[in-house]
Structures are given as C-alpha cells and as structure tokens.
Design an enzyme around this catalytic site. Sequence first.
Site, PDB file in Angstrom:
ATOM      1  CE1 TYR A  61       2.007   3.360  13.233  1.00  0.00           C
ATOM      2  CE2 TYR A  61       2.316   4.409  14.921  1.00  0.00           C
ATOM      3  CZ  TYR A  61       1.503   3.970  13.998  1.00  0.00           C
ATOM      4  OH  TYR A  61       0.044   3.663  13.957  1.00  0.00           O
ATOM      5  N   GLY A  96       0.864  -0.687   0.367  1.00  0.00           N
ATOM      6  CA  GLY A  96      -0.441  -0.029   0.309  1.00  0.00           C
ATOM      7  C   GLY A  96       0.751   0.749   0.240  1.00  0.00           C
ATOM      8  CE1 TYR A 104      -2.735   1.290  17.200  1.00  0.00           C
ATOM      9  CE2 TYR A 104      -0.633   1.246  16.105  1.00  0.00           C
ATOM     10  CZ  TYR A 104      -1.406   2.085  15.367  1.00  0.00           C
ATOM     11  OH  TYR A 104      -1.324   3.071  15.798  1.00  0.00           O
ATOM     12  CG  HIS A 129       0.368   3.357   4.086  1.00  0.00           C
ATOM     13  ND1 HIS A 129      -0.781   4.053   4.214  1.00  0.00           N
ATOM     14  CD2 HIS A 129      -0.939   3.486   2.904  1.00  0.00           C
ATOM     15  CE1 HIS A 129      -0.916   4.604   4.076  1.00  0.00           C
ATOM     16  NE2 HIS A 129      -1.699   4.131   3.036  1.00  0.00           N
ATOM     17  CG  ASP A 130       8.308   1.499   4.584  1.00  0.00           C
ATOM     18  OD1 ASP A 130       9.377   2.702   5.414  1.00  0.00           O
ATOM     19  OD2 ASP A 130       8.878   0.025   4.826  1.00  0.00           O
ATOM     20  N   GLY A 140      -0.470  -6.312   2.951  1.00  0.00           N
ATOM     21  CA  GLY A 140       1.432  -7.066   2.692  1.00  0.00           C
ATOM     22  C   GLY A 140       1.959  -6.682   4.259  1.00  0.00           C
TER      23      GLY A 140
END
Length: 522
Positions: free
Chosen positions: A466, A107, A185, A109-110, A177
């Site tokens: 994160y 996606g 979470y 979002h790293d 993924g």
Amino acid sequence: MEFTFSFVFAIFLVFSAASTAVAQPQQQFLRCLTAQSNDSASISKLVYSRNSPSYSSVLESSIQNQRFDTEATPKPLIIVTPTSASHIQAAVKCSKSNGLQIRTRSGGHDFEGLSYVSQAPFVLIDLVNLRSVDIDVENRVAWVQTGLTVGELYYRIYEKSKTLAFPAASCHSVGLGGYISGGGYGPFFRKYGLAVDNVIDAHVIDVNGRILDRKSMGEDMFWAIRGGAGGNFGIVLDWKLKLVPVPSTVTFFAVKKTLEENAAQLIHQWQLVSPKLPKDVISVVRVAVVNQTYQVSFTGMFLGKSDELVSLMQTSFPELGLVKQLCLETTWIQGLYRGQFPNDSLEYLLNRTWAEKEVFKVKSDYVQEPIPESVFQQIWPKYFNEEEGKYANLLLVPYGGIMDEIPDTQTPFPHRAGNLYKIVYYIGRKQDQNLDFQNYSSWMKRFYDEMTPYVSKNPREVYANYRDLDLGTNKGTGKTSFAEASVWGLGYYKNNFKRLAQVKTLVDPENFFRHEQSIPSL
C-alpha cells in the site's frame, strides 16, 4: 545479424514523427533491442513508441488508479510487452546502456503508480503477455508467470481441483508480480500466511540480464524478493508456489450494523476477539457510508460448515448475533466473488480489465493496542459525516493465527506477532474533469493524522504493497542514503530494512532498479 527491409521500414514509421530530442534515446534503445534479439521481426510487434496507434491503449489498459491517467502524468518513451525472458533481458541491457530507467508492470495496482510512472526518461516493461501457469495437483505446487492476475490463478487452480487454493488477494485483477513481491495478504492468510510465505522458488532477471533461480541467486536475494517489494532487485519472471488445501464447502457470513445498533461497541469488542479466533476464521470489518447512513459490516469466511461457525461465534463473540440465516455455504471461489460479476460467472476472473476504476488514495496502519471505544463512537463518524467521507472506506483486517507464529525476519515483511489488526484507509471517486481530488487527499491526511495516538509507533508501521509517497521519497538522482530512505523504509520493513539495503548493495550496487521508494544501496 540480418535486418529485413520490412522490419527497418516498420521501425522508421514508428519513430519518424518523434522530435529529435526524444527520438534519439528511443532509436538508440530500439537499435540495441534489435541487436540483442534473436528474432528482430518478432520483437518489433511487441514495442510501442508514443507515436504508435496502440501506445495509449496499451499504456492505459492496466492503469488502475486514474490519478495517474492524466495528460500531466509522465509517460514512458517506449513500452515493451515481452513474450519471453530474452525480451526482458534485452530491455534491461539496452535501458542500462542508454541511461534509461525501467518500470515493470504486472497488473498496474501500484497505489502510487510507480510500476508505470517515472519523472526520469524510462522504458515500461509490461508483463501482460507473460501469464502462463503450470499446476501440479498431486504435489500441490504451481509455476506461475508474473503477468498473471490473481483471478487467472484462482480460475486455473479451480479448474484442476476444487479443494486446492493459494493464499492470495480477493481483488481478481491484481498482478502476481507486484502482489507477491510486497508480501501479499488475503482471506487465507490467518490460516496459511502471506503469499510470500508460500513461495518455494523463482526465476529473476538481474541487473546484468542473467536468469537466476533460488540456488543461483542465493538465499539473501531469494529472501529479499519475497516481501522487499517490486522494482528493487530485478525482474521476477515466475514464482513457484505452494498450493494449500481447502474444504469443498466453506462458509461466508455478513452482519451489518449502524451506530444506533451498537456498531461502535461491536468494533471495540471485535478488536479484542478477532485476533484470537481459530486460524480457520477471518472476520473483516468494513466502515462506509451506505445510502447516507454510517454502516459497519462484519464479513468473513470460515473453512468449514455454518453450524460449526455459528456455534463458535456464539461462544467467542455472542454480541455480534451471528445466526445461520446470515451465512452462506459454498465453495471458496464462488463465495469470494459472489455478486461481483454478471450472473456470478467465474469466467470474469479471466478478464483482467473487469474492474471499475477510480481516482483514489490509500493509506495503512497497524494496531497493537485496543483502540478506545470513543474513537469508533465519535471520531470515525465525524469524518464520515463530512462530504468527502461519503467516498471513503475503512477496512479492518485481523491478524493472529499463523501470523503470530512466523518470525518477523523470515521474509522482509515484518508485520507479524504483536499486531491485532491492520487498518486500510481508502478514498476514491470516478474520474471527472471538474474533480479536485486534493480535497479528498486532504481529508485522508487529516483522518490519518488524528489516528496517530492509536496505532503503532517508532516506527509507525505501513504495508509495503500500500505504497504511500506522503511518507517520503528518494532523491531523483538515485543517490539517496540509507538514513534518508529510513524515513519511509523503517515503516514498511522495520529492522529488515537494513538487510534489504545490504542485499541491494550486493546485487545492484549502482542502483539501476530504482524508483521513488526503492531500497537504497549502502
């Protein structure tokens, strides 16, 4: 294997304008990819070089952090958007044989861009086309491909059943993924645990291009991929998930306070109360500047009706002043996304690009002892009163519930019993050619450093999803030692870091799958 003229001509057009130095590994990779493919004409439509008209749009489509959408950001030599496992197998084999690294994006979002950025020449495998989902309502399971987003999964579950869900995130554009690989979470985790706690099986392509399921990969590797973070052990094709029951009606609530309305005292009390609340309740705190005012929001969800919630909170946390007028009874999915989409249409959950993008930085902490009230009364407002603080958020996420019951060695995710809550630090702004984001990153670092006495220690724990390169990075050669990587690895995984390295040594001894914070081989 036969090669059609149209295919050869198309490949010539794709690569003809490239410089010799860059074109050689590109062409070698593509020749290999063609040789490995059963359908060379088909795979040609899924490959983008830097000279392709669609290259930039494909690359930028899932870059969620605009900090890594600049001219200076290293770009992949080639983007592959596979539609089948065989395409990924071929890409892995051909990257290895041509000395290219791989980045795999679900996606995008790293938080440090490691799923689509590398300092070394690399191929980007973008899983955007692998988004199928197969839901078995009767047995409460689902097989989902790893290019699927959280929003797409939620929508498809809700289509089939209004009383089933999956414990995933609230951000709808997050790809499954990477999200599940790092733990995962969300609003249901005090009741049902993390996403990884609800994974039953998976299919993974390993460093040798084999497709492995839980049985064939073995329990060590299956353990490692459920919380050891992405880009370490192979490429996950799909997950088998355990779906969880939810009531047809749940309750959402929101209470907002300023410092003059005793916000600092309420946060102090919240950190004592929230981890002890029943598993059916999650109460999250958000701190931000709203309309030039320092504001603290207490929001949450209860898996039940509002009368029961109000009664519970009046007993457990009467200082908050929760009343029925501040509650909303609705379905779980409508409550999670209320106010986020035009006309509250859930169809937007299927739009993986419906998200405002910013230049941002994130850090995380775990709190194991109550923080003094003076920190909430003085230190936090001090930082939010600075110019950079206007663009920041703090999110306090309570632990307790089932998280206290799951051993910290059950998966690589170690942050279980003993934690009161997690702190998420966020600062971000819209991209602007005159924006000097270094000032905002420095603000974040100063704030983070000042919180050192009040958070977990030895190690200072951090959430692997994160990602934070400020903690340290591996050597670019790929030969980082376990001791050197422990600088950042122990914070993410605690004592599980050693076992992760042992698994890495077994399944990827030459460290092919690697990045700036990948698990090292021993």
